[in-house]
Design a protein around this motif. Sequence first.
Motif, PDB file in Angstrom:
ATOM      1  N   THR A 153       0.812  -1.212   0.000  1.00  0.00           N
ATOM      2  CA  THR A 153       0.000   0.000   0.000  1.00  0.00           C
ATOM      3  C   THR A 153       0.847   1.264   0.000  1.00  0.00           C
ATOM      4  N   HIS A 154       1.880   1.320   0.853  1.00  0.00           N
ATOM      5  CA  HIS A 154       2.673   2.557   0.929  1.00  0.00           C
ATOM      6  C   HIS A 154       3.462   2.796  -0.353  1.00  0.00           C
ATOM      7  N   GLU A 155       3.893   1.713  -1.001  1.00  0.00           N
ATOM      8  CA  GLU A 155       4.657   1.873  -2.235  1.00  0.00           C
ATOM      9  C   GLU A 155       3.792   2.480  -3.340  1.00  0.00           C
ATOM     10  N   VAL A 156       2.571   1.973  -3.467  1.00  0.00           N
ATOM     11  CA  VAL A 156       1.674   2.483  -4.500  1.00  0.00           C
ATOM     12  C   VAL A 156       1.245   3.914  -4.174  1.00  0.00           C
ATOM     13  N   ALA A 157       0.823   4.140  -2.929  1.00  0.00           N
ATOM     14  CA  ALA A 157       0.318   5.459  -2.550  1.00  0.00           C
ATOM     15  C   ALA A 157       1.397   6.527  -2.658  1.00  0.00           C
ATOM     16  N   GLN A 158       2.578   6.240  -2.122  1.00  0.00           N
ATOM     17  CA  GLN A 158       3.625   7.258  -2.082  1.00  0.00           C
ATOM     18  C   GLN A 158       4.298   7.464  -3.437  1.00  0.00           C
ATOM     19  N   SER A 159       4.116   6.514  -4.365  1.00  0.00           N
ATOM     20  CA  SER A 159       4.630   6.742  -5.714  1.00  0.00           C
ATOM     21  C   SER A 159       3.813   7.818  -6.430  1.00  0.00           C
ATOM     22  N   ILE A 160       2.580   8.016  -5.981  1.00  0.00           N
ATOM     23  CA  ILE A 160       1.708   9.038  -6.568  1.00  0.00           C
ATOM     24  C   ILE A 160       1.711  10.307  -5.710  1.00  0.00           C
ATOM     25  N   ALA A 161       1.573  10.119  -4.396  1.00  0.00           N
ATOM     26  CA  ALA A 161       1.545  11.242  -3.459  1.00  0.00           C
ATOM     27  C   ALA A 161       2.526  10.929  -2.325  1.00  0.00           C
ATOM     28  N   PRO A 162       3.759  11.409  -2.418  1.00  0.00           N
ATOM     29  CA  PRO A 162       4.794  11.058  -1.434  1.00  0.00           C
ATOM     30  C   PRO A 162       4.432  11.386   0.003  1.00  0.00           C
ATOM     31  N   GLU A 163       3.496  12.300   0.203  1.00  0.00           N
ATOM     32  CA  GLU A 163       3.127  12.694   1.566  1.00  0.00           C
ATOM     33  C   GLU A 163       2.138  11.738   2.222  1.00  0.00           C
ATOM     34  N   SER A 164       1.741  10.694   1.547  1.00  0.00           N
ATOM     35  CA  SER A 164       0.757   9.749   2.083  1.00  0.00           C
ATOM     36  C   SER A 164       1.256   9.103   3.371  1.00  0.00           C
ATOM     37  N   ARG A 165       0.310   8.864   4.277  1.00  0.00           N
ATOM     38  CA  ARG A 165       0.605   8.262   5.584  1.00  0.00           C
ATOM     39  C   ARG A 165      -0.117   6.920   5.653  1.00  0.00           C
ATOM     40  N   ILE A 166       0.622   5.883   6.035  1.00  0.00           N
ATOM     41  CA  ILE A 166       0.076   4.523   6.043  1.00  0.00           C
ATOM     42  C   ILE A 166       0.347   3.870   7.385  1.00  0.00           C
ATOM     43  N   VAL A 167      -0.688   3.260   7.957  1.00  0.00           N
ATOM     44  CA  VAL A 167      -0.529   2.437   9.154  1.00  0.00           C
ATOM     45  C   VAL A 167      -0.907   1.008   8.788  1.00  0.00           C
ATOM     46  N   TYR A 168       0.036   0.097   8.967  1.00  0.00           N
ATOM     47  CA  TYR A 168      -0.197  -1.320   8.748  1.00  0.00           C
ATOM     48  C   TYR A 168      -0.542  -1.994  10.071  1.00  0.00           C
ATOM     49  N   VAL A 169      -1.431  -2.997  10.007  1.00  0.00           N
ATOM     50  CA  VAL A 169      -1.848  -3.734  11.199  1.00  0.00           C
ATOM     51  C   VAL A 169      -1.822  -5.221  10.889  1.00  0.00           C
ATOM     52  N   ASP A 170      -1.173  -5.993  11.760  1.00  0.00           N
ATOM     53  CA  ASP A 170      -1.211  -7.447  11.645  1.00  0.00           C
ATOM     54  C   ASP A 170      -0.869  -8.022  13.010  1.00  0.00           C
ATOM     55  N   ASN A 171      -1.251  -9.262  13.234  1.00  0.00           N
ATOM     56  CA  ASN A 171      -0.953  -9.897  14.526  1.00  0.00           C
ATOM     57  C   ASN A 171      -0.071 -11.122  14.366  1.00  0.00           C
ATOM     58  N   ASP A 172       0.567 -11.250  13.202  1.00  0.00           N
ATOM     59  CA  ASP A 172       1.458 -12.388  12.967  1.00  0.00           C
ATOM     60  C   ASP A 172       2.892 -11.985  13.282  1.00  0.00           C
ATOM     61  N   PRO A 173       3.591 -12.728  14.144  1.00  0.00           N
ATOM     62  CA  PRO A 173       4.949 -12.332  14.522  1.00  0.00           C
ATOM     63  C   PRO A 173       5.943 -12.306  13.368  1.00  0.00           C
ATOM     64  N   ILE A 174       5.721 -13.150  12.350  1.00  0.00           N
ATOM     65  CA  ILE A 174       6.607 -13.103  11.184  1.00  0.00           C
ATOM     66  C   ILE A 174       6.451 -11.763  10.469  1.00  0.00           C
ATOM     67  N   VAL A 175       5.214 -11.305  10.326  1.00  0.00           N
ATOM     68  CA  VAL A 175       4.979 -10.004   9.700  1.00  0.00           C
ATOM     69  C   VAL A 175       5.619  -8.908  10.537  1.00  0.00           C
ATOM     70  N   LEU A 176       5.449  -9.008  11.849  1.00  0.00           N
ATOM     71  CA  LEU A 176       6.044  -8.023  12.752  1.00  0.00           C
ATOM     72  C   LEU A 176       7.555  -7.980  12.590  1.00  0.00           C
TER      73      LEU A 176
END
Length: 275
Positions: free
Chosen positions: A96-119
Amino acid sequence: MASEITGDSPNQDKLLRINTYLPHPARVYDAWLGGKDNYAADREAAQAGLQAFPSTVKSVQANRAFLARAVEYLVAEAGIRQFLDIGTGLPSANNTHEVAQSIAPESRIVYVDNDPIVLAHAQALLTSSNPGVTDYIDADLRDPDLILREASRTLDFTRPVAVMLIAVLHFIPDDADPYAITDTLMKAVPPGSHLVVSHTAKDIFPEEMAVFERTMNENSTEKVTLRDREQVSGFFRGLDMLEPGVVKVSQWRPRSETEASAPAVLWGGMAGKPA
């Protein structure tokens, strides 16, 4: 074999939650995408899913393409600059941040997951362009109040937010009331915000998907609940549905005939919060 995670990260203790002998959805999904952050148990579960529905990999790829197209629309056409991406999964192409910030660099993204591998791999998700910001929350979709509280450190909830629930709601059983969870999230964001959902379908190739659901529930720690188009449409209640409505993810504003013809078994859609 999964890639090695090293260093003295403050997240290191969370790795104790990883059981490499039991498959986990994030790692099974990674295996379908051809990633390296999975173990033998995950690959066995992924293979079982492929046997039940041989086009699983193409469907997963179609879901990732849907995510990219949705984010492009939100940034370029809807003017969204804030994203709450819940059920992130392992870093892959077109995050999400790669796509959003490639168009609007000021975009703010919060990711959420509960998997320790992702963390453990969150640093890959936190690479942000200036003046944009990315953050990562270790939380479960079943606790939307915690997610909203933590996300408020990064996102301004007086301004529109895109809530992204990509291939995650099917891990919430009916008795956990996934509709109430979605309502809580959307009540917290202002008018002009958007909800994006993709959800594995039980009424696309229904016979194959019944076998797929049973197979995955026999081979994964997280159980899935497949839903039909009407049930998935219910997540958008009270919102203004965007065209073309709830459709196969491959048919949501495809860029090409190749994208449109992908054998996707997920319903997807987007809706805006009215004033």
